[in-house]
Scaffold this motif. Structure first.
Motif, PDB file in Angstrom:
ATOM      1  N   ASP A   1     -54.375  24.844  55.121  1.00 15.53           N
ATOM      2  CA  ASP A   1     -53.577  25.735  55.017  1.00 15.53           C
ATOM      3  C   ASP A   1     -53.020  25.844  53.335  1.00 15.53           C
ATOM      4  N   CYS A   2     -53.217  24.764  52.785  1.00 16.68           N
ATOM      5  CA  CYS A   2     -52.454  24.526  51.559  1.00 16.68           C
ATOM      6  C   CYS A   2     -53.167  25.049  50.277  1.00 16.68           C
ATOM      7  N   ASP A   3     -52.402  25.342  49.356  1.00 13.39           N
ATOM      8  CA  ASP A   3     -53.032  25.870  47.842  1.00 13.39           C
ATOM      9  C   ASP A   3     -53.343  24.891  47.049  1.00 13.39           C
ATOM     10  N   ALA A   4     -53.646  25.220  45.706  1.00  5.82           N
ATOM     11  CA  ALA A   4     -53.984  24.165  44.761  1.00  5.82           C
ATOM     12  C   ALA A   4     -52.880  23.375  44.353  1.00  5.82           C
ATOM     13  N   VAL A   5     -51.680  24.007  44.347  1.00  6.33           N
ATOM     14  CA  VAL A   5     -50.478  23.392  43.788  1.00  6.33           C
ATOM     15  C   VAL A   5     -50.000  22.245  44.917  1.00  6.33           C
ATOM     16  N   GLN A   6     -50.148  22.751  45.889  1.00 10.46           N
ATOM     17  CA  GLN A   6     -49.806  21.599  47.196  1.00 10.46           C
ATOM     18  C   GLN A   6     -50.707  20.414  47.117  1.00 10.46           C
ATOM     19  N   ALA A   7     -51.748  20.892  47.106  1.00 11.24           N
ATOM     20  CA  ALA A   7     -52.970  19.587  47.164  1.00 11.24           C
ATOM     21  C   ALA A   7     -52.711  18.696  45.954  1.00 11.24           C
ATOM     22  N   SER A   8     -52.490  19.361  44.841  1.00  5.13           N
ATOM     23  CA  SER A   8     -52.370  18.547  43.537  1.00  5.13           C
ATOM     24  C   SER A   8     -50.968  17.713  43.729  1.00  5.13           C
ATOM     25  N   ARG A   9     -50.034  18.316  44.052  1.00  8.78           N
ATOM     26  CA  ARG A   9     -48.772  17.394  44.313  1.00  8.78           C
ATOM     27  C   ARG A   9     -48.987  16.274  45.240  1.00  8.78           C
ATOM     28  N   PHE A  10     -49.580  16.779  46.373  1.00 12.51           N
ATOM     29  CA  PHE A  10     -49.847  15.618  47.537  1.00 12.51           C
ATOM     30  C   PHE A  10     -50.606  14.518  47.005  1.00 12.51           C
ATOM     31  N   LEU A  11     -51.800  14.855  46.469  1.00 11.23           N
ATOM     32  CA  LEU A  11     -52.650  13.700  45.722  1.00 11.23           C
ATOM     33  C   LEU A  11     -51.789  12.847  44.784  1.00 11.23           C
ATOM     34  N   THR A  12     -51.214  13.494  43.829  1.00 11.60           N
ATOM     35  CA  THR A  12     -50.333  12.795  42.671  1.00 11.60           C
ATOM     36  C   THR A  12     -49.092  11.926  43.421  1.00 11.60           C
ATOM     37  N   ALA A  13     -48.520  12.364  44.389  1.00 18.61           N
ATOM     38  CA  ALA A  13     -47.664  11.680  45.048  1.00 18.61           C
ATOM     39  C   ALA A  13     -47.948  10.432  45.866  1.00 18.61           C
ATOM     40  N   ALA A  14     -49.169  10.587  46.473  1.00 16.99           N
ATOM     41  CA  ALA A  14     -49.746   9.702  47.317  1.00 16.99           C
ATOM     42  C   ALA A  14     -50.447   8.350  46.239  1.00 16.99           C
ATOM     43  N   SER A  15     -51.087   8.852  45.063  1.00 18.62           N
ATOM     44  CA  SER A  15     -51.236   7.927  44.262  1.00 18.62           C
ATOM     45  C   SER A  15     -50.229   7.096  43.486  1.00 18.62           C
ATOM     46  N   LEU A  16     -49.134   7.631  43.214  1.00 17.65           N
ATOM     47  CA  LEU A  16     -47.994   7.052  42.579  1.00 17.65           C
ATOM     48  C   LEU A  16     -47.233   6.117  43.522  1.00 17.65           C
ATOM     49  N   ALA A  17     -47.482   6.560  44.900  1.00 15.42           N
ATOM     50  CA  ALA A  17     -46.835   5.595  45.783  1.00 15.42           C
ATOM     51  C   ALA A  17     -47.843   4.437  46.043  1.00 15.42           C
ATOM     52  N   GLY A  18     -49.010   4.641  45.798  1.00 13.07           N
ATOM     53  CA  GLY A  18     -49.757   3.187  46.092  1.00 13.07           C
ATOM     54  C   GLY A  18     -50.532   3.681  47.467  1.00 13.07           C
ATOM     55  N   TRP A  19     -50.505   4.724  47.845  1.00 12.03           N
ATOM     56  CA  TRP A  19     -51.346   5.016  49.141  1.00 12.03           C
ATOM     57  C   TRP A  19     -52.633   5.440  49.010  1.00 12.03           C
ATOM     58  N   LEU A  20     -53.197   5.868  47.742  1.00 16.34           N
ATOM     59  CA  LEU A  20     -54.380   6.538  47.784  1.00 16.34           C
ATOM     60  C   LEU A  20     -55.452   5.776  47.371  1.00 16.34           C
ATOM     61  N   GLN A  21     -56.735   6.024  47.967  1.00 14.65           N
ATOM     62  CA  GLN A  21     -57.920   5.175  47.568  1.00 14.65           C
ATOM     63  C   GLN A  21     -59.004   6.047  47.359  1.00 14.65           C
TER      64      GLN A  21
END
Length: 307
Positions: free
Chosen positions: A256-276
């Protein structure tokens, strides 16, 4: 007659409270007497930044990366900060007026074209660069309001007010530079993944420049939601990205997210080192990966409790 009808913005960082107050008072006295119009502003918006030499190594990095005119404020001793302009304490009205006129003439001959500190990716790129390069000891970056953030020994350190702002709002960082001094004993600690998460969650809402909106990503581990905070949307995004790799558009479609929420989530997970990054997608139907197993039911129940 004004040499320039534009109002130039002035701020200061790293000055003792009495020196900052004296500077502000003199600027008010000189209003209308300089060859240009000047206005006090916050440091992030300033065209000209007065920097105390004690904070110069940190604060000057932010100012220079933003292309600001910098004035080193000294107490009669030489400075090696390489500033084009220097102001000595205690301040004198004529000295400050001459300095402002010199800066105005410089700005007339060299129009200010700078990259604002407030552009979306300054902080994220600064942190990402620091985390992807090995180093020994501590590194420090200055914040847009004159604070400091240290990285070292597998953690981040900052004073309480910087930490509070980091958790609640966007924060602007300069480049991380080697520091001969460790953080003060009063500094608070935070894990590097949590730091990356907070910075990523407070970006502008566009996908980070190092991420590809067509690439599918999976979440390798969840954030500690007890520390960083849980919302219904974060739960749903974490569950979806953990269950199967998803591209930016797919996250929007499946949640149910929008583009802004999806972008922030992927960016945050990437900076945290949790995204692959996931391997290329096979030819499967969307319905081949069921969403309504026991795991998704649990997430759904948690979402309802948070709603």
């Amino acid at each position: 007659m004004w040499a320039d009808t534009r109002v130039w913005k002035i701020s200061d960082v790293g000055l003792p409270e009495d020196a900052s107050h004296a500077l502000h008072s003199m600027l008010k006295i000189l209003h209308g007497k300089s060859a240009a119009l000047w206005q006090l502003s916050r440091s992030a918006d300033a065209d000209v930044l007065f920097v105390g030499v004690d904070a110069g190594a940190r604060a000057l990095d932010v100012a220079r990366s933003a292309g600001k005119i910098t004035v080193a404020v000294t107490e009669g001793r030489p400075t090696t900060d390489g500033c084009s302009f220097v102001l000595q304490r205690p301040f004198r009205v004529i000295q400050l007026l001459d300095l402002l006129d010199s800066i105005a003439e410089h700005l007339r001959k060299h129009p200010l074209t700078r990259t604002l500190v407030g552009q979306p990716w300054v902080s994220s790129l600064s942190l990402r660069e620091a985390l992807t390069q090995p180093w020994n000891g501590w590194r420090v970056a200055s914040t847009d309001d004159g604070g400091s953030l240290w990285l070292g020994e597998g953690r981040a350190m900052a004073e309480a007010q910087v930490m509070q702002r980091l958790r609640q709002a966007p924060i602007e960082l300069g480049r991380f530079m080697p520091s001969e001094r460790p953080p003060p004993e009063t500094a608070c600690s935070i894990s590097l993944p949590d730091l990356g998460w907070y910075i990523g969650m407070h970006t502008s809402g566009q996908l980070a420049p190092w991420l590809d909106e067509r690439q599918r990503y999976s979440l390798q581990r969840w954030p500690d939601l007890g520390r960083v905070g849980a919302t219904a949307m974060i739960l749903e995004l974490c569950a979806e990205a953990s269950a199967r790799p998803s591209a930016h558009a797919e996250l929007i479609q499946r949640t149910d997210c929008d583009a802004v929420q999806a972008s922030r989530f992927l960016t945050a997970a990437s900076l945290a080192g949790w995204l692959q990054s996931a391997p290329p997608r096979r030819a499967v139907r969307m319905t081949d990966a069921p969403r309504h197993g026991g795991w998704m039911r649990l997430v759904s129940q948690l979402r309802k409790r948070l709603a």
